[in-house]
Design a protein around this motif. Structure first.
Motif, PDB file in Angstrom:
ATOM      1  N   LEU A 171       0.818  -1.212   0.000  1.00  0.00           N
ATOM      2  CA  LEU A 171       0.000   0.000   0.000  1.00  0.00           C
ATOM      3  C   LEU A 171       0.866   1.283   0.000  1.00  0.00           C
ATOM      4  CD1 LEU A 171      -2.605  -1.097   2.708  1.00  0.00           C
ATOM      5  CD2 LEU A 171      -2.854  -1.180   0.226  1.00  0.00           C
ATOM      6  N   TRP A 172       1.982   1.207   0.692  1.00  0.00           N
ATOM      7  CA  TRP A 172       2.853   2.375   0.851  1.00  0.00           C
ATOM      8  C   TRP A 172       3.381   2.903  -0.485  1.00  0.00           C
ATOM      9  CZ3 TRP A 172       3.723   6.147   3.880  1.00  0.00           C
ATOM     10  CH2 TRP A 172       4.973   6.699   4.143  1.00  0.00           C
ATOM     11  N   ALA A 177       3.175   6.855  -5.027  1.00  0.00           N
ATOM     12  CA  ALA A 177       3.070   7.040  -6.472  1.00  0.00           C
ATOM     13  C   ALA A 177       2.017   8.089  -6.797  1.00  0.00           C
ATOM     14  CB  ALA A 177       2.735   5.713  -7.148  1.00  0.00           C
ATOM     15  N   GLN A 178       0.911   8.083  -6.046  1.00  0.00           N
ATOM     16  CA  GLN A 178      -0.113   9.101  -6.278  1.00  0.00           C
ATOM     17  C   GLN A 178       0.380  10.479  -5.865  1.00  0.00           C
ATOM     18  OE1 GLN A 178      -4.020   9.541  -4.025  1.00  0.00           O
ATOM     19  NE2 GLN A 178      -4.720   8.609  -5.938  1.00  0.00           N
ATOM     20  N   ARG A 179       1.140  10.548  -4.775  1.00  0.00           N
ATOM     21  CA  ARG A 179       1.703  11.852  -4.386  1.00  0.00           C
ATOM     22  C   ARG A 179       2.676  12.353  -5.460  1.00  0.00           C
ATOM     23  NH1 ARG A 179      -1.521  10.602  -1.573  1.00  0.00           N
ATOM     24  NH2 ARG A 179      -2.540  11.987  -3.049  1.00  0.00           N
ATOM     25  N   ALA A 180       3.468  11.450  -5.984  1.00  0.00           N
ATOM     26  CA  ALA A 180       4.413  11.846  -7.032  1.00  0.00           C
ATOM     27  C   ALA A 180       3.689  12.296  -8.285  1.00  0.00           C
ATOM     28  CB  ALA A 180       5.358  10.698  -7.347  1.00  0.00           C
ATOM     29  N   ARG A 186      10.153  13.594 -11.621  1.00  0.00           N
ATOM     30  CA  ARG A 186      10.442  12.286 -11.058  1.00  0.00           C
ATOM     31  C   ARG A 186      11.894  12.254 -10.625  1.00  0.00           C
ATOM     32  NH1 ARG A 186       5.888  12.658 -11.383  1.00  0.00           N
ATOM     33  NH2 ARG A 186       4.326  11.305 -12.367  1.00  0.00           N
ATOM     34  N   LEU A 187      12.210  11.424  -9.631  1.00  0.00           N
ATOM     35  CA  LEU A 187      13.587  11.333  -9.177  1.00  0.00           C
ATOM     36  C   LEU A 187      14.420  10.524 -10.173  1.00  0.00           C
ATOM     37  CD1 LEU A 187      13.521  10.815  -5.310  1.00  0.00           C
ATOM     38  CD2 LEU A 187      14.190  12.839  -6.589  1.00  0.00           C
ATOM     39  N   ARG A 188      15.548  11.085 -10.525  1.00  0.00           N
ATOM     40  CA  ARG A 188      16.506  10.393 -11.380  1.00  0.00           C
ATOM     41  C   ARG A 188      17.904  10.686 -10.842  1.00  0.00           C
ATOM     42  NH1 ARG A 188      17.340  11.202 -17.957  1.00  0.00           N
ATOM     43  NH2 ARG A 188      19.132   9.776 -18.161  1.00  0.00           N
ATOM     44  N   ASP A 189      18.571   9.639 -10.403  1.00  0.00           N
ATOM     45  CA  ASP A 189      19.890   9.795  -9.785  1.00  0.00           C
ATOM     46  C   ASP A 189      19.844  10.770  -8.614  1.00  0.00           C
ATOM     47  OD1 ASP A 189      20.921   8.062 -11.694  1.00  0.00           O
ATOM     48  OD2 ASP A 189      21.514   9.679 -13.043  1.00  0.00           O
ATOM     49  N   GLY A 190      18.700  10.766  -7.913  1.00  0.00           N
ATOM     50  CA  GLY A 190      18.577  11.615  -6.732  1.00  0.00           C
ATOM     51  C   GLY A 190      18.153  13.031  -7.013  1.00  0.00           C
ATOM     52  N   TRP A 191      17.831  13.374  -8.286  1.00  0.00           N
ATOM     53  CA  TRP A 191      17.436  14.740  -8.634  1.00  0.00           C
ATOM     54  C   TRP A 191      16.033  14.737  -9.213  1.00  0.00           C
ATOM     55  CZ3 TRP A 191      20.492  18.748  -7.324  1.00  0.00           C
ATOM     56  CH2 TRP A 191      21.842  18.497  -7.076  1.00  0.00           C
ATOM     57  N   PRO A 192      15.205  15.751  -8.883  1.00  0.00           N
ATOM     58  CA  PRO A 192      13.899  15.882  -9.536  1.00  0.00           C
ATOM     59  C   PRO A 192      14.109  16.138 -11.028  1.00  0.00           C
ATOM     60  CG  PRO A 192      14.040  17.276  -7.579  1.00  0.00           C
ATOM     61  CD  PRO A 192      15.417  16.795  -7.855  1.00  0.00           C
ATOM     62  N   TRP A 193      13.513  15.302 -11.864  1.00  0.00           N
ATOM     63  CA  TRP A 193      13.831  15.291 -13.299  1.00  0.00           C
ATOM     64  C   TRP A 193      12.550  15.347 -14.132  1.00  0.00           C
ATOM     65  CZ3 TRP A 193      12.400  10.788 -16.121  1.00  0.00           C
ATOM     66  CH2 TRP A 193      12.763  10.791 -17.477  1.00  0.00           C
ATOM     67  N   VAL A 194      12.611  16.110 -15.198  1.00  0.00           N
ATOM     68  CA  VAL A 194      11.513  16.196 -16.161  1.00  0.00           C
ATOM     69  C   VAL A 194      12.114  16.132 -17.556  1.00  0.00           C
ATOM     70  CG1 VAL A 194       9.642  17.616 -17.074  1.00  0.00           C
ATOM     71  CG2 VAL A 194      10.091  17.614 -14.635  1.00  0.00           C
ATOM     72  N   TRP A 518      -5.101  18.192  -8.863  1.00  0.00           N
ATOM     73  CA  TRP A 518      -5.221  19.273  -7.876  1.00  0.00           C
ATOM     74  C   TRP A 518      -4.118  19.145  -6.849  1.00  0.00           C
ATOM     75  CZ3 TRP A 518      -8.922  15.411  -8.488  1.00  0.00           C
ATOM     76  CH2 TRP A 518      -8.853  14.366  -7.558  1.00  0.00           C
ATOM     77  N   ARG A 519      -3.995  20.181  -6.058  1.00  0.00           N
ATOM     78  CA  ARG A 519      -3.077  20.166  -4.923  1.00  0.00           C
ATOM     79  C   ARG A 519      -3.835  20.628  -3.700  1.00  0.00           C
ATOM     80  NH1 ARG A 519       2.886  22.305  -6.939  1.00  0.00           N
ATOM     81  NH2 ARG A 519       3.170  20.771  -8.597  1.00  0.00           N
ATOM     82  N   ALA A 520      -3.744  19.840  -2.639  1.00  0.00           N
ATOM     83  CA  ALA A 520      -4.493  20.138  -1.416  1.00  0.00           C
ATOM     84  C   ALA A 520      -3.700  19.684  -0.202  1.00  0.00           C
ATOM     85  CB  ALA A 520      -5.857  19.450  -1.448  1.00  0.00           C
ATOM     86  N   VAL A 521      -3.942  20.333   0.918  1.00  0.00           N
ATOM     87  CA  VAL A 521      -3.285  19.946   2.164  1.00  0.00           C
ATOM     88  C   VAL A 521      -3.684  18.532   2.562  1.00  0.00           C
ATOM     89  CG1 VAL A 521      -3.073  20.488   4.627  1.00  0.00           C
ATOM     90  CG2 VAL A 521      -3.133  22.332   2.941  1.00  0.00           C
TER      91      VAL A 521
END
Length: 775
Positions: A171-172, A177-180, A186-194, A518-521
């Motif tokens: 489940l974790w 994955a949904q938060r990402a 996305r993380l690539r070699d430890g860096w946020p990558w697009v 969307w983005r929400a608390v």
């Protein structure tokens, strides 16, 4: 009796001068404190009125701007991933070594992600996605057991019972994955990558620790990013930076330049005119003194009343120089023509006219303050106080400090005697023909006016920053701050629960492609009720699965112990991981707890009405379209200010009639005609009509009437015409310089004022009374 009065006047002025000196000393002390504290505001929303129908929306919008104002995002893109990664590492090191006050934002790299995972791991049992809830509720136990065994015997993984037992249904990873999925990075070699546009991009997020801007024109944050970019720049690398802090810093630097351009440019023009007219340093020094005291006093009173002074108030207030000098110029023009008269007597003769001129000007400024615009109220207070302070400086100090003669210069003579060449209007056929042509032009021009109340006219951000904002927004699918849902409740639990209800009705729109998400608390901090329900559901399902698998394998599994209490708001806000969604939590706003749910990837503007409809059936949820709301507000106040302008003309005419009776129209009509002709010129030129054009007309009313007052008060006095000509020229230069402002609203204001002042200056002498021989 007159001799006794004249004997007492110097003593009276001496007392007035000392009293005013004490006040100026207090102002000087405050100025020293003010510029050290730098209580300046660059937020454009602070200029705008609160929506009278929903003040909580205005308050929430400002709070949202405050929450997001300290974040800066930098993207680095190139075709070689290793090169981009090394550049990102060097960029972060360069920023860390710089004194610009930027620090990395938690959660945007591998180290930050590990910190986030460690924080949320004790609450893993109460963090479920909607799909997981359906799976755990509707799936039979046998299906869940098969799913757990499939994960346990996944090819290439092998038996890792200790890891498997902590999360037998995996489940974790699904929740993460949904938060990402909320971001394209996305993380690539430890860096946020697009990956986009044939390039690999690294996303670096920083948080500002120091002030967002300084009024001295410095740009520490921008300089830090420029230096970091220069340190890592290669031919194939592209670096783009965005953030409200960059806009605020650019606005402060721009305001600093414009204050210098308009203020010092106006002052230089005024001093040049004074020198040409009087050929003496004393008038220059004293007029400069009145302007300095006026501006300083205006700044002090504005700061004391409002706490902070907006940058646009300073830009607008810089044009005060072109108005406040009229009092000093009028004094010296009269002194020049009355060489044998005592300076106390000169001021006594001028005082009624100067006081009436001050009254009409202050009334015009105060009309600006009647509108519930915080920015306009600041400008009205600043300008009114500045005029009064300049007036008091002239009245109290000039007779005391002006101890020499003012010789007549050739320049002053030519201007003074030019009044003799301007005929007084008389009833003749040519006058009727001119009036008819003017009426046709007025009707034609005003009918072509096109209203434009777009709030973006108040924003003067550089084009490069706006282009960067759009580029990075498209690259990362950033939500727009212009439209969002405002969620309110009595406490944090109710707000989070209402967010969850809102997300349920938004989900079908995301499936239809009308929004990307969307983005929400509540994505990162579910409500207590939701956490408890999820914990119960997870515990039941996992115990059944562990028992069934243990029976099949002949093992004994013990489910791990999770946090005994649900994750609460205080714990979440206190931890650095909340930086991910902290800007969305507004806290208490107008007596209720509030948050914001922002939308990503709205398909088009045609979807906005449907998004607004969704909020109508949900308690505590309100759709906010900031651009549309504020633009509508500006339109309403444009119309209401037109009404106030009409009322202002009536009030000013009554004040003039009280003093001049049947001749009052002579001081009133030129300004009325100048206002109408300014609008007609604007319509013919195709310049849009907005609130700031109306505000300029309000100010023109108070200033333009002054010229008629001086001509009526001192009939046939050429020195009065000299003062009018010098004052109008400097005023024209001052407000004309506003056209150099990068803010469209101030440009419109300057254009209208330039047209109006020119016209009222040209028209006033035609309406002067014919009586009274030239002096």
């Amino acid at each position: 009796m007159n001799r006794a009065l004249n004997a007492r006047m110097p003593r009276l002025w001496h007392v007035l001068a000392l009293v005013w000196l004490l006040m100026v000393v207090l102002v000087a002390a405050h100025q020293w404190h003010f510029w050290r504290a730098a209580n300046l505001d660059s937020d454009v929303l602070a200029l705008l009125p609160q929506d009278e129908h929903a003040p909580e929306v205005s308050a929430a919008t400002r709070r949202l701007a405050e929450q997001t104002s300290r974040q800066v995002v930098v993207v680095l893109g190139g075709k070689n991933w290793d090169q981009v990664r090394q550049a990102a590492l060097a960029h972060r090191a360069a920023v860390a070594a710089s004194p610009g006050g930027l620090k990395p934002l938690v959660g945007m790299d591998a180290a930050g992600l590990a910190q986030v995972l460690d924080f949320y791991r004790p609450y893993r049992d109460r963090l479920l996605t909607p799909a997981q809830r359906v799976q755990l509720t509707d799936s039979p136990s046998a299906a869940l057991v098969q799913s757990a065994l499939a994960g346990l015997y996944q090819p290439g993984v092998g038996l890792k019972l200790s890891d498997w037992v902590t999360d037998p249904l995996a489940l974790w990873p699904q929740w993460w994955a949904q938060r990402a999925g909320e971001s394209r990075a996305r993380l690539r070699d430890g860096w946020p990558w697009v990956a986009a546009d044939g390039k690999d991009w690294v996303v670096l997020a920083y948080e500002l620790s120091g002030p967002a801007f300084a009024m001295d024109g410095s740009t520490p944050v921008t300089d830090t990013l420029v230096q970091a970019a220069a340190a890592v720049q290669t031919p194939d690398l592209r670096i783009v930076s965005i953030g409200i802090a960059l806009h605020a810093e650019a606005a402060a630097a721009q305001a600093n330049r414009e204050v210098n351009t308009i203020g010092w440019g106006s002052l230089a023009a005024v001093l040049l005119l004074v020198w040409l007219a009087f050929r003496s340093l004393r008038p220059i020094a004293l007029v400069s003194l009145s302007l300095l005291v006026g501006c300083a006093t205006a700044l002090t009173v504005t700061a004391l009343l409002f706490g902070k002074v907006h940058l646009l108030t300073l830009v607008f207030g810089a044009s005060l120089v072109g108005v406040a000098e009229d009092f000093g110029i009028h004094y010296f023009a009269t002194r020049q023509s009355r060489l044998g008269q005592a300076r106390w007597a000169v001021m006594g003769d001028l005082l009624p006219g100067l006081a009436l001129a001050l009254t009409t000007s202050v009334l015009a400024y105060l009309v600006l303050g009647l509108a519930p615009f915080p920015g306009l109220r600041q400008m009205a207070v600043f300008s009114s106080v500045g005029l009064v302070a300049a007036f008091l400086t002239v009245v109290c100090w000039f007779p005391w400090l002006d101890r020499g003669q003012v010789p007549m210069s050739g320049f002053a003579q030519r201007i003074s005697f030019s009044l003799d060449h301007v005929p007084v209007l008389r009833m003749r056929p040519a006058l009727f023909a001119t009036a008819l042509v003017m009426a046709v032009f007025l009707v034609f021009g005003i009918s072509r006016l096109q209203a434009n109340d777009d709030v973006r006219q108040l924003q003067g951000s550089p084009k490069a920053l706006m282009d960067a904002q759009r580029e990075v927004g498209a690259l990362l699918a950033l939500p727009s701050p212009a439209q969002f849902y405002l969620v309110r409740g009595q406490d944090a639990e109710q707000v989070l629960a209402r967010e969850e209800a809102l997300k349920q009705v938004l989900a079908p729109l995301a499936e239809q492609g009308l929004i990307d998400g969307w983005r929400a608390v509540s994505d990162w901090l579910p409500s207590q009720t939701r956490q408890q329900a999820d914990a119960t559901l997870t515990a039941r399902a996992e115990r059944e699965v562990l028992a069934a698998v243990a029976q099949q394998l002949g093992e004994t599994f013990t489910r791990p112990v999770f946090a005994p209490q649900a994750l609460d708001l205080a714990s979440w806000l206190a931890h650095p991981v909340s930086a991910i969604a902290r800007p969305l939590w507004l806290g208490e706003v107008n007596g209720q707890m509030s948050s914001v749910v922002m939308l990503q990837g709205v398909a088009d503007s045609a979807s906005l009405p449907r998004l607004a409809q969704l909020a109508e059936g949900l308690d505590g949820v309100r759709w906010v379209d900031t651009t549309a709301n504020v633009s509508s507000l500006l339109g309403r106040y444009r119309m209401s200010m037109l009404g106030l302008l009409a009322g202002g003309y009536v009030v000013v005419f009554l004040a003039l009639f009280w003093r001049y009776r049947g001749d009052a129209w002579r001081a009133w009509v030129p300004t009325l005609l100048a206002s109408g002709l300014s609008l007609a010129i604007q319509g013919v030129c195709g310049i849009s009509f907005q609130l700031f054009n109306v505000l300029a007309l309000v100010l023109l009313l108070g200033m333009g009437v002054d010229y008629g007052i001086f001509l009526l008060e001192h009939r046939g006095d050429r020195s009065a015409w000299l003062a009018i000509a010098l004052g109008a020229a400097s005023t024209l230069l001052s407000f004309g310089l506003l056209a150099l402002s990068s803010t469209p609203a101030l440009q419109a204001f300057g254009f209208t004022m330039a047209c109006g002042v020119s016209l009222v200056w040209a028209l006033s002498p035609f309406f002067r009374p014919s009586g009274g021989p030239p002096q």
